[in-house]
Write a protein that holds these residues in place. Structure first.
Motif, PDB file in Angstrom:
ATOM      1  N   VAL A  16      42.120  51.202  53.692  1.00 52.29           N
ATOM      2  CA  VAL A  16      42.156  49.930  54.397  1.00 52.29           C
ATOM      3  C   VAL A  16      40.860  49.751  55.192  1.00 52.29           C
ATOM      4  O   VAL A  16      40.272  50.734  55.658  1.00 52.29           O
ATOM      5  CB  VAL A  16      43.377  49.873  55.343  1.00 52.29           C
ATOM      6  N   PRO A  17      40.387  48.481  55.361  1.00 51.90           N
ATOM      7  CA  PRO A  17      41.029  47.216  54.976  1.00 51.90           C
ATOM      8  C   PRO A  17      40.662  46.714  53.576  1.00 51.90           C
ATOM      9  O   PRO A  17      40.872  45.541  53.274  1.00 51.90           O
ATOM     10  CB  PRO A  17      40.506  46.252  56.039  1.00 51.90           C
ATOM     11  N   LEU A  18      40.078  47.571  52.725  1.00 54.40           N
ATOM     12  CA  LEU A  18      39.853  47.165  51.345  1.00 54.40           C
ATOM     13  C   LEU A  18      41.185  47.083  50.607  1.00 54.40           C
ATOM     14  O   LEU A  18      42.110  47.846  50.903  1.00 54.40           O
ATOM     15  CB  LEU A  18      38.948  48.156  50.629  1.00 54.40           C
ATOM     16  N   ALA A  19      41.273  46.182  49.637  1.00 52.24           N
ATOM     17  CA  ALA A  19      42.493  46.063  48.833  1.00 52.24           C
ATOM     18  C   ALA A  19      42.141  45.476  47.482  1.00 52.24           C
ATOM     19  O   ALA A  19      41.304  44.564  47.390  1.00 52.24           O
ATOM     20  CB  ALA A  19      43.533  45.188  49.532  1.00 52.24           C
ATOM     21  N   MET A  20      42.736  45.994  46.438  1.00 54.92           N
ATOM     22  CA  MET A  20      42.475  45.481  45.098  1.00 54.92           C
ATOM     23  C   MET A  20      43.410  44.326  44.802  1.00 54.92           C
ATOM     24  O   MET A  20      44.630  44.495  44.754  1.00 54.92           O
ATOM     25  CB  MET A  20      42.650  46.581  44.056  1.00 54.92           C
ATOM     26  N   ASP A  21      42.842  43.157  44.606  1.00 49.43           N
ATOM     27  CA  ASP A  21      43.650  41.974  44.316  1.00 49.43           C
ATOM     28  C   ASP A  21      44.074  41.911  42.856  1.00 49.43           C
ATOM     29  O   ASP A  21      45.196  41.547  42.543  1.00 49.43           O
ATOM     30  CB  ASP A  21      42.861  40.701  44.659  1.00 49.43           C
ATOM     31  N   THR A  22      43.144  42.227  41.953  1.00 48.97           N
ATOM     32  CA  THR A  22      43.404  42.070  40.523  1.00 48.97           C
ATOM     33  C   THR A  22      42.843  43.258  39.771  1.00 48.97           C
ATOM     34  O   THR A  22      41.764  43.774  40.110  1.00 48.97           O
ATOM     35  CB  THR A  22      42.738  40.788  39.984  1.00 48.97           C
ATOM     36  N   GLY A  23      43.579  43.708  38.770  1.00 51.87           N
ATOM     37  CA  GLY A  23      43.094  44.760  37.886  1.00 51.87           C
ATOM     38  C   GLY A  23      43.611  44.512  36.482  1.00 51.87           C
ATOM     39  O   GLY A  23      44.818  44.448  36.269  1.00 51.87           O
ATOM     40  N   LEU A  24      42.694  44.343  35.521  1.00 49.58           N
ATOM     41  CA  LEU A  24      43.072  43.989  34.150  1.00 49.58           C
ATOM     42  C   LEU A  24      42.267  44.793  33.143  1.00 49.58           C
ATOM     43  O   LEU A  24      41.065  45.018  33.339  1.00 49.58           O
ATOM     44  CB  LEU A  24      42.811  42.498  33.877  1.00 49.58           C
ATOM     45  N   VAL A  25      42.913  45.217  32.064  1.00 43.79           N
ATOM     46  CA  VAL A  25      42.182  45.698  30.899  1.00 43.79           C
ATOM     47  C   VAL A  25      42.061  44.501  29.954  1.00 43.79           C
ATOM     48  O   VAL A  25      43.036  43.784  29.708  1.00 43.79           O
ATOM     49  CB  VAL A  25      42.897  46.884  30.230  1.00 43.79           C
ATOM     50  N   ALA A  26      40.846  44.252  29.459  1.00 44.12           N
ATOM     51  CA  ALA A  26      40.585  42.991  28.760  1.00 44.12           C
ATOM     52  C   ALA A  26      39.781  43.210  27.486  1.00 44.12           C
ATOM     53  O   ALA A  26      39.088  44.224  27.317  1.00 44.12           O
ATOM     54  CB  ALA A  26      39.837  42.032  29.690  1.00 44.12           C
ATOM     55  N   HIS A  27      39.885  42.221  26.581  1.00 46.40           N
ATOM     56  CA  HIS A  27      39.099  42.229  25.348  1.00 46.40           C
ATOM     57  C   HIS A  27      37.726  41.607  25.561  1.00 46.40           C
ATOM     58  O   HIS A  27      36.790  41.928  24.822  1.00 46.40           O
ATOM     59  CB  HIS A  27      39.851  41.454  24.252  1.00 46.40           C
ATOM     60  N   ASP A  28      37.610  40.742  26.558  1.00 46.12           N
ATOM     61  CA  ASP A  28      36.323  40.084  26.787  1.00 46.12           C
ATOM     62  C   ASP A  28      36.240  39.608  28.231  1.00 46.12           C
ATOM     63  O   ASP A  28      37.248  39.148  28.802  1.00 46.12           O
ATOM     64  CB  ASP A  28      36.165  38.890  25.838  1.00 46.12           C
ATOM     65  N   VAL A  29      35.051  39.724  28.816  1.00 42.61           N
ATOM     66  CA  VAL A  29      34.781  39.196  30.148  1.00 42.61           C
ATOM     67  C   VAL A  29      33.439  38.481  30.096  1.00 42.61           C
ATOM     68  O   VAL A  29      32.434  39.080  29.698  1.00 42.61           O
ATOM     69  CB  VAL A  29      34.738  40.317  31.214  1.00 42.61           C
ATOM     70  N   ARG A  30      33.436  37.224  30.493  1.00 42.49           N
ATOM     71  CA  ARG A  30      32.197  36.441  30.493  1.00 42.49           C
ATOM     72  C   ARG A  30      32.011  35.783  31.862  1.00 42.49           C
ATOM     73  O   ARG A  30      32.963  35.277  32.452  1.00 42.49           O
ATOM     74  CB  ARG A  30      32.235  35.348  29.416  1.00 42.49           C
ATOM     75  N   ASN A  31      30.764  35.808  32.328  1.00 46.46           N
ATOM     76  CA  ASN A  31      30.416  35.168  33.598  1.00 46.46           C
ATOM     77  C   ASN A  31      29.752  33.836  33.290  1.00 46.46           C
ATOM     78  O   ASN A  31      28.613  33.774  32.816  1.00 46.46           O
ATOM     79  CB  ASN A  31      29.462  36.070  34.396  1.00 46.46           C
ATOM     80  N   ILE A  32      30.477  32.737  33.550  1.00 45.80           N
ATOM     81  CA  ILE A  32      29.990  31.391  33.273  1.00 45.80           C
ATOM     82  C   ILE A  32      30.016  30.585  34.561  1.00 45.80           C
ATOM     83  O   ILE A  32      31.092  30.347  35.131  1.00 45.80           O
ATOM     84  CB  ILE A  32      30.846  30.691  32.195  1.00 45.80           C
ATOM     85  N   ASN A  33      28.840  30.175  35.032  1.00 49.74           N
ATOM     86  CA  ASN A  33      28.720  29.379  36.263  1.00 49.74           C
ATOM     87  C   ASN A  33      29.450  30.038  37.435  1.00 49.74           C
ATOM     88  O   ASN A  33      30.221  29.405  38.155  1.00 49.74           O
ATOM     89  CB  ASN A  33      29.263  27.960  36.048  1.00 49.74           C
TER      90      ASN A  33
END
Length: 371
Positions: free
Chosen positions: A226-243
């Motif tokens: 604390v005070p860090l906390a993981m909001d989201t955790g996913l295993v994924a086929h693709d991740v793209r950073n768009i805008n």
């Protein structure tokens, strides 16, 4: 004020409350939890900080008044007249503070071993409903007070100084221990009734044992950083950073598995990358290096083997958490997990999944979401 109280008790609502006063602890419990749920959001907001500090301060004052009111110190004052409400006030502050910490901890999606500490907080939250019958037990009072105080300082000090590490955690614990022992000593010296009821050495020994236990939990990574906390955790086929938006493509769970977004079965084609996407909440201006530790379960040795430690830095301040991802190629089939950890190897969360090789792309149950 006494006349006001008499008039209140003579109203229809006052008579109703008086007749059903045995339900007051439950109402205080529910009221404190609902209030925190609706109003608390970010530990680093001024409002949240003021509320938590106010609750902690008022709890300390109420404990002092409750433990000295029977010594004729407040005879003839309004404190004596309203002393019957002190147990409810103590219970309200215990419930409000523990529920606040439950809310902050619940931001983490981890089902890792740090869930033990989260479950302990939840049990404390619900046990508070029954605390009124035991509130006169001073050993219980100050044990719960110290546990909540320790958690309070572990949250608030890193938030205020914009830094967190093992040294800060130790300092937070020592401040909490010092404040608790100072309050106990002050009450003990001010109240003949308290001196007759408890053994100071026994109470201090109990507090020190709780202090040691919490530090042992921290050493074995049983307490989230604390005070860090993981909001989201996913295993994924693709991740793209768009805008500046992360578009994540992953296999979703059936609707009835609501506590986790991604399917733990990852249908993998030869040569396909496997991504792990996470978002980590951190207070404003707090910067921290975070690692994705990739592990594969070796069925022959029956042990988890570390394959990679990939780091990136978290910069606090974003409501939806600092986003980042890592990926690997040519993963072996079988059980995998990615631990999201700090430099001190404290676990924020775990993303677990099983690689199942397939010749055809999996088109069913796919989802695409923006973060």
């Amino acid at each position: 004020m006494k006349r006001t109280l008499v008039r209140y008790r003579n109203t229809a609502f006052g008579r109703f409350v008086f007749r059903n006063q045995k339900y007051a602890p439950i109402l205080f419990f529910m009221g404190g939890f609902i209030f925190d749920t609706l109003t608390l959001g970010r530990i680093d907001r001024v409002y949240d900080t003021v509320v938590l500090c106010s609750h902690m301060t008022l709890l300390s004052i109420t404990l002092y008044l409750y433990n000295t009111v029977d010594d004729d110190k407040w005879e003839g004052t309004f404190i004596e007249r309203y002393s019957e409400y002190f147990p409810l006030a103590i219970q309200f502050f215990f419930g409000s503070l523990s529920s606040a910490f439950v809310i902050y901890f619940f931001r983490s999606v981890s089902m890792s071993k740090t869930m033990f500490f989260f479950i302990l907080l939840v049990l404390l939250l619900f046990a508070n409903e029954f605390l009124k019958k035991k509130i006169s037990n001073k050993y219980l009072q100050f044990s719960v007070y110290f546990f909540i105080s320790f958690t309070f300082f572990a949250f608030i000090i890193p938030t205020l100084i914009k830094e967190m590490n093992t040294f800060i955690f130790i300092i937070s614990g020592l401040i909490s221990l010092g404040c608790t022992l100072a309050l106990i000593t002050f009450i003990y010296s001010s109240s003949p009734g308290t001196r007759a009821e408890i053994s100071l050495k026994k109470l201090i020994g109990l507090i020190l044992s709780i202090y040691i236990t919490i530090n042992v939990f921290y050493y074995f990574n049983l307490i989230p950083p604390v005070p860090l906390a993981m909001d989201t955790g996913l295993v994924a086929h693709d991740v793209r950073n768009i805008n500046n938006e992360y578009i994540v493509t992953y296999e979703k769970n059936p609707w009835y598995i609501f506590w986790r977004k991604h399917d733990t079965n990852f249908h993998h084609q030869a040569g396909e990358r496997v991504y792990v996407f996470t978002s980590v909440f951190a207070p404003t201006d707090l910067k921290k290096a975070i690692f994705h530790r990739w592990k594969w379960y070796n069925p022959e040795t029956r042990k988890w083997e570390i394959t990679d430690d990939i780091d990136f830095e978290v910069a606090g301040g974003r409501d939806r958490g600092f986003r980042g991802y890592t990926y690997k190629n040519n993963l072996k089939k079988g059980q995998w997990k990615v631990e999201v950890i700090t430099e001190e190897e404290l676990i924020l969360g775990i993303v677990d999944f099983e690689i199942k090789n397939t010749a055809e792309p999996n088109k069913e149950g796919m989802a695409k979401k923006s973060f």
